[in-house]
Scaffold this motif. Structure first.
Motif, PDB file in Angstrom:
ATOM      1  N   THR A 281       8.776  16.633  -0.770  1.00 48.14           N
ATOM      2  CA  THR A 281      10.184  16.929   0.160  1.00 48.14           C
ATOM      3  C   THR A 281      10.213  18.597   0.189  1.00 48.14           C
ATOM      4  O   THR A 281      10.188  18.831  -1.207  1.00 48.14           O
ATOM      5  CB  THR A 281      11.437  16.331  -0.293  1.00 48.14           C
ATOM      6  OG1 THR A 281      11.275  14.788  -0.213  1.00 48.14           O
ATOM      7  CG2 THR A 281      12.420  16.998   0.552  1.00 48.14           C
ATOM      8  N   ARG A 282      10.174  19.205   1.225  1.00 53.62           N
ATOM      9  CA  ARG A 282      10.218  20.769   1.327  1.00 53.62           C
ATOM     10  C   ARG A 282      11.019  21.151   2.381  1.00 53.62           C
ATOM     11  O   ARG A 282      10.815  20.494   3.430  1.00 53.62           O
ATOM     12  CB  ARG A 282       8.766  21.304   1.203  1.00 53.62           C
ATOM     13  CG  ARG A 282       7.767  21.010   2.465  1.00 53.62           C
ATOM     14  CD  ARG A 282       6.461  21.471   2.397  1.00 53.62           C
ATOM     15  NE  ARG A 282       5.778  21.284   3.506  1.00 53.62           N
ATOM     16  CZ  ARG A 282       5.342  20.009   4.087  1.00 53.62           C
ATOM     17  NH1 ARG A 282       5.342  18.921   3.252  1.00 53.62           N
ATOM     18  NH2 ARG A 282       4.434  19.954   5.053  1.00 53.62           N
ATOM     19  N   PRO A 283      11.457  22.410   2.307  1.00 52.21           N
ATOM     20  CA  PRO A 283      12.105  23.024   3.430  1.00 52.21           C
ATOM     21  C   PRO A 283      11.373  23.367   4.571  1.00 52.21           C
ATOM     22  O   PRO A 283      10.092  23.840   4.122  1.00 52.21           O
ATOM     23  CB  PRO A 283      12.930  24.210   2.948  1.00 52.21           C
ATOM     24  CG  PRO A 283      12.027  24.687   1.744  1.00 52.21           C
ATOM     25  CD  PRO A 283      11.432  23.343   1.064  1.00 52.21           C
ATOM     26  N   LEU A 284      11.501  22.896   5.724  1.00 49.21           N
ATOM     27  CA  LEU A 284      10.713  23.159   6.908  1.00 49.21           C
ATOM     28  C   LEU A 284      11.476  24.329   7.769  1.00 49.21           C
ATOM     29  O   LEU A 284      12.604  24.631   7.531  1.00 49.21           O
ATOM     30  CB  LEU A 284      10.202  21.928   7.627  1.00 49.21           C
ATOM     31  CG  LEU A 284       9.278  21.162   6.718  1.00 49.21           C
ATOM     32  CD1 LEU A 284       9.381  19.828   7.587  1.00 49.21           C
ATOM     33  CD2 LEU A 284       8.067  21.447   6.375  1.00 49.21           C
ATOM     34  N   SER A 285      10.699  25.022   8.938  1.00 47.03           N
ATOM     35  CA  SER A 285      11.132  25.567   9.714  1.00 47.03           C
ATOM     36  C   SER A 285      12.602  24.791  10.531  1.00 47.03           C
ATOM     37  O   SER A 285      12.541  23.705  10.683  1.00 47.03           O
ATOM     38  CB  SER A 285      10.526  26.041  10.964  1.00 47.03           C
ATOM     39  OG  SER A 285       9.949  25.169  11.624  1.00 47.03           O
ATOM     40  N   PRO A 286      13.549  25.741  10.733  1.00 51.28           N
ATOM     41  CA  PRO A 286      14.766  25.194  11.425  1.00 51.28           C
ATOM     42  C   PRO A 286      14.545  24.107  12.846  1.00 51.28           C
ATOM     43  O   PRO A 286      15.094  23.225  12.852  1.00 51.28           O
ATOM     44  CB  PRO A 286      15.732  26.265  11.642  1.00 51.28           C
ATOM     45  CG  PRO A 286      15.315  27.294  10.802  1.00 51.28           C
ATOM     46  CD  PRO A 286      13.756  27.183  10.532  1.00 51.28           C
ATOM     47  N   MET A 287      13.523  24.918  13.439  1.00 51.99           N
ATOM     48  CA  MET A 287      13.208  24.229  14.659  1.00 51.99           C
ATOM     49  C   MET A 287      12.430  22.729  14.407  1.00 51.99           C
ATOM     50  O   MET A 287      12.880  21.783  15.245  1.00 51.99           O
ATOM     51  CB  MET A 287      12.272  24.850  15.616  1.00 51.99           C
ATOM     52  CG  MET A 287      11.951  24.459  16.923  1.00 51.99           C
ATOM     53  SD  MET A 287      10.961  25.483  17.927  1.00 51.99           S
ATOM     54  CE  MET A 287      12.174  26.482  18.481  1.00 51.99           C
ATOM     55  N   VAL A 288      11.670  22.698  13.496  1.00 51.15           N
ATOM     56  CA  VAL A 288      10.999  21.451  13.217  1.00 51.15           C
ATOM     57  C   VAL A 288      12.052  20.350  12.619  1.00 51.15           C
ATOM     58  O   VAL A 288      12.031  19.239  12.993  1.00 51.15           O
ATOM     59  CB  VAL A 288       9.825  21.552  12.191  1.00 51.15           C
ATOM     60  CG1 VAL A 288       9.365  20.328  11.434  1.00 51.15           C
ATOM     61  CG2 VAL A 288       8.859  22.461  12.697  1.00 51.15           C
ATOM     62  N   GLU A 289      12.798  20.786  11.821  1.00 55.12           N
ATOM     63  CA  GLU A 289      13.890  19.866  11.172  1.00 55.12           C
ATOM     64  C   GLU A 289      14.991  19.533  12.231  1.00 55.12           C
ATOM     65  O   GLU A 289      15.464  18.385  12.250  1.00 55.12           O
ATOM     66  CB  GLU A 289      14.766  20.841   9.957  1.00 55.12           C
ATOM     67  CG  GLU A 289      13.797  21.081   8.616  1.00 55.12           C
ATOM     68  CD  GLU A 289      14.689  21.193   7.471  1.00 55.12           C
ATOM     69  OE1 GLU A 289      15.900  21.055   7.527  1.00 55.12           O
ATOM     70  OE2 GLU A 289      13.954  21.357   6.641  1.00 55.12           O
TER      71      GLU A 289
END
Length: 379
Positions: A281-289
């Motif tokens: 689990t890792r932070p992704l770009s706001p658009m992807v999430e």
């Protein structure tokens, strides 16, 4: 012709003109296309070379070419530089400077005619008689000057037409933008009058039901309905704000951090939903999430509409180069059938996923269930 080809032509043309002036000047001095000169060849070559250099630089400054042309014609009846100067005078000089040039050119041709008249031999015959002097001044001064004026007028007409076309295109774009803004405002008004009004009534009725609920379970259900309705109104206000103005600032958009709250709302309606995370689990770009959140939201909406009692699994797979989201429900016993299906949810969802370079697959499974699968690039 491409822009690069045009640039090459623009660079080559002045030097090609200079070479032509040099060759024609030498031909004029040799008597092939003019009056033969008895001056030494180095002098003739130097004068022809000066004419060529002045012609090559005439676009930057006309007066050196006009001076060299005047000297060459008055002294040797060497005409190429004078012809080139007259043409450039027509294309570049303003009215006042043009009259000044024309007066000076007439004086030069008159001086050349006077010198030729006092000479002997072939020069006196060709350029010394009044008729021939007038004819040569018309050919060497009038025709190139008229050609230059015509070229300048044509350029001005083309520039005016181009400017009008660009202005017309700008006006057309402006009218299209105004029509689009008006249509967006009309849609926003209709959505506010119809959808927002009905959702507001739903929230009010839910609040009234919560206050007068006969039991705790009914009160909880009414509170849930009211909370979902208020959230829908908030989202609707954001959408209406975007429709009313392109420059409107949208509020915080949901991401995967809000996914559990979305699942809890579905569970509160009596649907069994399990979430499964796989990978690091890792932070992704706001658009992807945000796209992944909308995939789950639309899939759960379809479950509410068509398979209200179906067990649903939500898989979020964190892969090295992509995020894979799967919403899968098992065969349902019955369907709710109360809420109408728009028919455009999955179509719009597929466009949203493809917009970020992903791929969406939705359809029945072999076990008679239904699955929505989205692969979204995460790199």
């Amino acid at each position: 012709m491409t822009y690069g080809d045009t640039g090459i032509v623009e660079r080559i043309t002045p030097w090609a003109l200079g070479a032509a002036v040099f060759l024609l000047s030498m031909a004029s001095a040799s008597g092939s296309v003019g009056v033969e000169s008895t001056l030494p060849d180095p002098v003739l070559v130097a004068l022809a070379a000066a004419s060529a250099v002045a012609a090559a630089r005439a676009r930057r400054s006309l007066w050196p070419l006009a001076a060299v042309g005047a000297i060459a014609y008055a002294w040797l009846v060497m005409w190429p530089a004078a012809v080139a100067a007259s043409y450039y005078a027509g294309t570049h000089l303003r009215r006042r400077d043009l009259w000044f040039y024309a007066g000076g050119a007439v004086a030069v041709f008159a001086l050349s005619a006077l010198v030729s008249h006092r000479s002997e031999g072939y020069r006196a015959l060709v350029a010394g008689t009044p008729a021939n002097a007038i004819l040569m001044s018309g050919a060497m001064l009038g025709l190139p000057l008229a050609a230059g004026l015509w070229v300048r007028a044509r350029r001005q007409v083309l520039a005016t037409m181009r400017e009008r076309a660009e202005q017309s295109q700008r006006e057309q774009v402006l009218r299209a933008e105004q029509a689009r803004d008006q249509e967006r405002a009309r849609i926003a008004r209709e959505m506010h009058d119809v959808v927002a009004h009905r959702v507001s009534l739903m929230v009010l009725h839910a609040g009234a039901l919560e206050v007068g609920a006969p039991d705790e379970r009914t009160a909880e259900a009414a509170a849930l309905i009211g909370g979902v309705g208020r959230e829908a109104l908030s989202n609707l206000r954001e959408v209406l704000g975007v429709l009313r103005s392109q420059d409107s600032v949208r509020g915080p958009q949901p991401t995967l951090a809000d996914l559990d709250r979305l699942l809890d709302q579905t569970r509160a309606l009596g649907i069994v939903v399990d979430r499964h995370n796989e990978g690091d689990t890792r932070p992704l770009s706001p658009m992807v999430e945000r796209t992944a959140y909308r995939v789950v939201q639309e899939a759960l909406t379809n479950v509410h509409k068509h398979a209200a009692d179906a067990r649903t699994d939500v898989f979020v797979h964190y892969r090295p180069a992509e995020l894979e989201v799967i919403v899968r429900n098992k065969p349902s016993v019955g369907t709710s059938g109360d809420l109408p299906a728009s028919g455009w949810g999955l179509v719009g969802l597929r466009e949203r996923v493809e917009l970020v370079g992903g791929r969406l697959e939705a359809g029945p499974r072999d076990e008679d269930g239904f699955q929505v699968l989205a692969r979204i690039p995460a790199a």
